[in-house]
Design an enzyme around this catalytic site. Structure first.
Site, PDB file in Angstrom:
ATOM      1  N   TYR A 152     -13.469   9.356  -1.350  1.00 16.23           N
ATOM      2  CA  TYR A 152     -13.790   8.147  -2.116  1.00 16.23           C
ATOM      3  C   TYR A 152     -14.108   6.941  -1.229  1.00 16.23           C
ATOM      4  O   TYR A 152     -14.195   5.821  -1.724  1.00 16.23           O
ATOM      5  CB  TYR A 152     -12.683   7.887  -3.152  1.00 16.23           C
ATOM      6  CG  TYR A 152     -12.799   8.939  -4.245  1.00 16.23           C
ATOM      7  CD1 TYR A 152     -12.335  10.241  -4.037  1.00 16.23           C
ATOM      8  CD2 TYR A 152     -13.468   8.672  -5.433  1.00 16.23           C
ATOM      9  CE1 TYR A 152     -12.525  11.231  -4.985  1.00 16.23           C
ATOM     10  CE2 TYR A 152     -13.649   9.647  -6.401  1.00 16.23           C
ATOM     11  CZ  TYR A 152     -13.181  10.927  -6.166  1.00 16.23           C
ATOM     12  OH  TYR A 152     -13.392  11.904  -7.106  1.00 16.23           O
TER      13      TYR A 152
ATOM     14  N   ARG B 287      -7.653   3.597  -0.745  1.00 15.55           N
ATOM     15  CA  ARG B 287      -6.948   2.497  -0.076  1.00 15.55           C
ATOM     16  C   ARG B 287      -5.531   2.347  -0.623  1.00 15.55           C
ATOM     17  O   ARG B 287      -4.562   2.609   0.045  1.00 15.55           O
ATOM     18  CB  ARG B 287      -7.718   1.189  -0.242  1.00 15.55           C
ATOM     19  CG  ARG B 287      -7.016  -0.011   0.406  1.00 15.55           C
ATOM     20  CD  ARG B 287      -7.849  -1.268   0.215  1.00 15.55           C
ATOM     21  NE  ARG B 287      -7.196  -2.457   0.710  1.00 15.55           N
ATOM     22  CZ  ARG B 287      -6.324  -3.197   0.019  1.00 15.55           C
ATOM     23  NH1 ARG B 287      -5.987  -2.850  -1.217  1.00 15.55           N
ATOM     24  NH2 ARG B 287      -5.794  -4.271   0.546  1.00 15.55           N
TER      25      ARG B 287
ATOM     26  N   GLY C 219      -8.804  -2.647  -4.254  1.00 16.55           N
ATOM     27  CA  GLY C 219      -9.630  -2.908  -3.083  1.00 16.55           C
ATOM     28  C   GLY C 219      -8.963  -3.936  -2.187  1.00 16.55           C
ATOM     29  O   GLY C 219      -7.858  -4.410  -2.470  1.00 16.55           O
TER      30      GLY C 219
ATOM     31  N   GLU D 116     -11.556  -0.575  -8.120  1.00 16.43           N
ATOM     32  CA  GLU D 116     -12.394   0.468  -8.679  1.00 16.43           C
ATOM     33  C   GLU D 116     -11.620   1.413  -9.589  1.00 16.43           C
ATOM     34  O   GLU D 116     -10.418   1.613  -9.425  1.00 16.43           O
ATOM     35  CB  GLU D 116     -13.071   1.255  -7.558  1.00 16.43           C
ATOM     36  CG  GLU D 116     -12.142   1.768  -6.485  1.00 16.43           C
ATOM     37  CD  GLU D 116     -12.919   2.284  -5.263  1.00 16.43           C
ATOM     38  OE1 GLU D 116     -12.983   3.509  -5.127  1.00 16.43           O
ATOM     39  OE2 GLU D 116     -13.456   1.476  -4.477  1.00 16.43           O
TER      40      GLU D 116
ATOM     41  N   HIS E 144       0.828  -1.216   0.000  1.00 17.02           N
ATOM     42  CA  HIS E 144       0.000   0.000   0.000  1.00 17.02           C
ATOM     43  C   HIS E 144       0.856   1.257   0.000  1.00 17.02           C
ATOM     44  O   HIS E 144       0.710   2.123   0.869  1.00 17.02           O
ATOM     45  CB  HIS E 144      -0.971   0.026   1.200  1.00 17.02           C
ATOM     46  CG  HIS E 144      -1.873  -1.160   1.265  1.00 17.02           C
ATOM     47  ND1 HIS E 144      -2.896  -1.265   2.166  1.00 17.02           N
ATOM     48  CD2 HIS E 144      -1.906  -2.295   0.532  1.00 17.02           C
ATOM     49  CE1 HIS E 144      -3.511  -2.422   2.002  1.00 17.02           C
ATOM     50  NE2 HIS E 144      -2.926  -3.065   1.002  1.00 17.02           N
TER      51      HIS E 144
HETATM   52 CA   LIG Z   1     -13.877   4.067  -3.231  1.00 14.43          CA
END
Ligand SMILES: [Ca+2]
Ligand SMILES: [Ca+2]
Ligand SMILES: [Ca+2]
Ligand SMILES: [Ca+2]
Length: 696
Positions: free
Chosen positions: A582, A547, A566, A572, A486
């Protein structure tokens, strides 16, 4: 002062209403001065002990007690304003609130999920010396240490308000904790079966205390266990190859760096040696230089998991799922005869015999989006960022070697242009990531680079002259949280001349909603690193609630599209608006708590097995999306504010795809990410850099 009055409840009510708290002799904290952003320890005036969640429990209904003050998470409380002078008192440890389940005398104080009930609301009534009494809204009674006990573990109950010392609490405001725990050490797996594994580790240390351990595989959160636990029984998937690791988290939400990775190969529950039946009914139809192959589903004693398609005896692609009985083979040569065969596979790698061979001849010209794919070069490190210079030369980054390489598209020749100093890996996804150049690169040749260091992720720029990087990089933006996974990492200049970048949540999902953190955001900076005056929050933050966003691309109307990983359900594609939220972590794609009208919904979502997409690029009206786990390239038509006609190409043809970028001649560059992409070991990859010619 009125605290010895016969009816302190009523007097205290007046105190709150008229704001008399302000004229009391500078109380530490009181009804009038409580800071809803801060954490407090509640110390009983009689016992000197602190209110605590008994045993550090995180469960609904767990008992509240008093214990010798240590300021750790189970003793930390936050006041949530309920209006009208009332507050819920929320545990920083469990996120549950103080609650009386009934209005009876001696009902025990517990923690429970915040439902805004009267039994969960307390009025802070001022007492002597800045103490407060905590008067329950439903019962009117005071939080009381039963029998004025001074013992650790004493019962905390409600009783009529007497104003005595065992009902008086000092609110001690804690300094903010900004220091994360140390990384958990010695992670290890044991008792691995086809359904589960015991994963354990050694305790982290923290200046305040570890409240949770977050257990992941490959960037995907599996479970969170209390800071008192040093192991977890994990549910696994037969046949999976996973990398397990764990992060420690404190009550303030600071997250440690990750432990080292423990690889596991999950055994099958039962051996399957029987191959699927051979696919029948194979047809192949050409449209221009694209061939669509279809067949009838095979069967298996356990289950067909997918199909492999061979063109002239060589793997051309694959599909996943028993019913995925069609494959589009793109970018073939015109006027050419090809032979196709199909075979089925099961979960344990048994393959059927090859089907009957079916011949088809392509048409005279390309009539579809993808017209040809050429392997320009191979790469033994992991290619990550890639950009085309005005002269058509290509630069790309080697993530784990920390190098920038110049690629001549005409010859495929590669030259190392330089190495990024101070770069570091994360034994995961960090390293030298996105690169970009501004529109006036020829006149002002800076290469912009996002990379990980030992302490953060950052953006730098370095001169590129005579085909090499020269001088010391200028550091433009630092302090973007890093972790094993991440890290975000894409850079893109907008038509406004500003530099946009995507940052991951650093495996601390709370940061995505924290506007003071640079994690889990799309950021926008001037090319010298300063904050543009028209940013929405006076900081580099342009949008938030992300994320692990990566791909960024502007369309012909100057709008910014973004691609985001995700957790375990869906990925997305978003259209980014200034200041937009978001939704992460409340909302993943369109699942979870997405009903908040303040959240901007994605324009398209993908099941993660068909997604895990990193790079995106816009060419004309097409948005191209390169997917790793999905091993495919999507093309979506940008139509108004929507994405329509979403098609997939190259499914399984080249494995995991990482980066897609426009080429100088109207096509695409495409890179693979098949080997060594979840470690920071340099030069352990075997990748392709592909050139794609586009049709319509
Ligand atoms: Ca989102
Ligand atoms: Ca800490
Ligand atoms: Ca089988
Ligand atoms: Ca590697």
């Amino acid at each position: 002062m009125a605290l010895r009055a016969k009816n302190p409840t009523r007097i205290a009510g007046i105190v709150v209403l008229v704001g008399l708290g302000a004229v009391l002799p500078s109380p530490a904290a009181s009804a009038a001065t409580v800071d809803t952003q801060a954490s407090y320890v509640l110390v009983n005036r009689n016992s000197g002990k602190a209110l605590e969640v008994s045993g550090g429990a995180t469960s609904d209904g767990a008992r509240i007690t008093q214990r010798t003050r240590d300021d750790r998470g189970p003793q930390q409380w936050q006041f949530v304003d309920s209006g009208g002078g009332s507050y819920r008192i929320k545990s920083k440890h469990s996120a549950l609130v103080l609650s009386f389940p009934s209005t009876a005398d001696r009902a025990g104080l517990v923690q429970s999920a915040d439902a805004g009930r009267g039994g969960q609301q307390f009025r802070l009534a001022d007492s002597a010396g800045g103490d407060v009494r905590l008067l329950n809204q439903a019962s009117g009674k005071a939080v009381d240490v039963l029998y004025s006990s001074t013992a650790d573990g004493a019962r905390i109950v409600q009783l009529p308000d007497t104003g005595r010392a065992n009902q008086r609490w000092q609110l001690v405001k804690l300094a903010a904790d900004t220091t994360p725990p140390t990384a958990p050490a010695d992670p290890r797996a044991a008792n691995l079966t086809c359904s589960g594994v015991d994963f354990s580790w050694s305790a982290s240390s923290d200046d305040v205390g570890v409240t949770f351990y977050d257990v992941y595989h490959d960037g995907q959160l599996m479970t969170s266990v209390p800071g008192t636990a040093l192991s977890a029984r994990l549910t696994v998937v037969p046949g999976a190859s996973w990398g397990l690791y764990v992060n420690a988290r404190d009550a303030a939400g600071n997250v440690s760096q990750a432990s080292t990775t423990v690889p596991i190969s999950v055994p099958q529950c039962q051996a399957d040696t029987e191959p699927p039946t051979t696919p029948t009914g194979v047809t192949a139809t050409a449209s221009g230089t694209t061939v669509t192959v279809s067949w009838t589903a095979a069967t298996d004693n356990v289950g067909v998991t997918g199909y492999e398609i061979l063109r002239d005896g060589i793997a051309a692609g694959s599909t996943a799922g028993a019913d995925s009985t069609s494959f589009t083979d793109s970018a073939l040569t015109a006027n050419t005869r090809y032979q196709y065969q199909v075979r089925a596979r099961d979960a344990q790698g048994n393959r059927s015999a090859l089907s009957t061979s079916i011949a088809v001849t392509t048409g005279a010209s390309c009539a579809t989006a993808l017209c040809s794919v050429t392997r320009v070069t191979t790469e033994t490190d992991l290619p990550w960022g890639l950009t085309t210079l005005p002269d058509g030369q290509v630069l790309y980054s080697r993530r784990d070697l920390f190098e920038i390489v110049r690629l001549d598209p005409a010859t495929g020749q590669k030259t190392v242009a330089g190495r990024i100093p101070d770069a570091a890996g994360t034994d995961g996804e960090g390293g030298v990531l996105g690169i970009a150049v501004a529109a006036d690169f020829a006149a002002d040749p800076w290469l912009y680079v996002m990379h990980t260091t030992a302490t953060d992720n950052r953006v730098v720029r370095v001169r590129y002259t005579g085909g090499v990087l020269s001088g010391t990089p200028q550091v433009l933006l630092t302090g973007i949280p890093r972790n094993k996974y991440h890290n975000g990492g894409r850079l893109r200049f907008g038509p406004d001349g500003k530099l946009y970048l995507s940052t991951g949540d650093g495996q601390n999902s709370a940061w995505a909603q924290d506007l003071t953190s640079l994690a889990g955001k799309v950021l926008r900076i001037n090319r010298d690193g300063s904050v543009p005056s028209d940013n929405p929050f006076g900081t580099p933050v342009w949008s938030y609630g992300h994320r692990n966003p990566q791909g960024l691309a502007f369309d012909a109307q100057g709008r910014l599209w973004e691609q985001e990983f995700g957790n375990s359900v869906m990925d997305e594609t978003n259209l980014i608006v200034r200041g937009g939220n978001y939704g992460w972590p409340a909302c993943e794609g369109t699942t979870g708590s997405c009903g908040n009208s303040g959240f901007v919904a994605p324009k398209h979502t993908y099941p993660v097995a068909e997604g895990s997409c990193s790079g995106i690029a816009v060419v004309r009206t097409g948005l191209y999306i390169a997917c790793e786990r999905g091993t495919r390239l999507y093309r979506a038509e940008i139509s108004g504010d929507s994405l329509t006609d979403v098609q997939q190409y190259l499914n399984g043809s080249y494995g995991r795809l990482r980066t897609v970028e426009p080429s100088a001649d109207g096509g695409l560059w495409l890179t693979t990410s098949n080997y060594g992409d979840k470690d920071s070991v340099p030069d352990n990859s075997n990748e392709s850099i592909l050139k794609v010619e586009l049709g319509r």
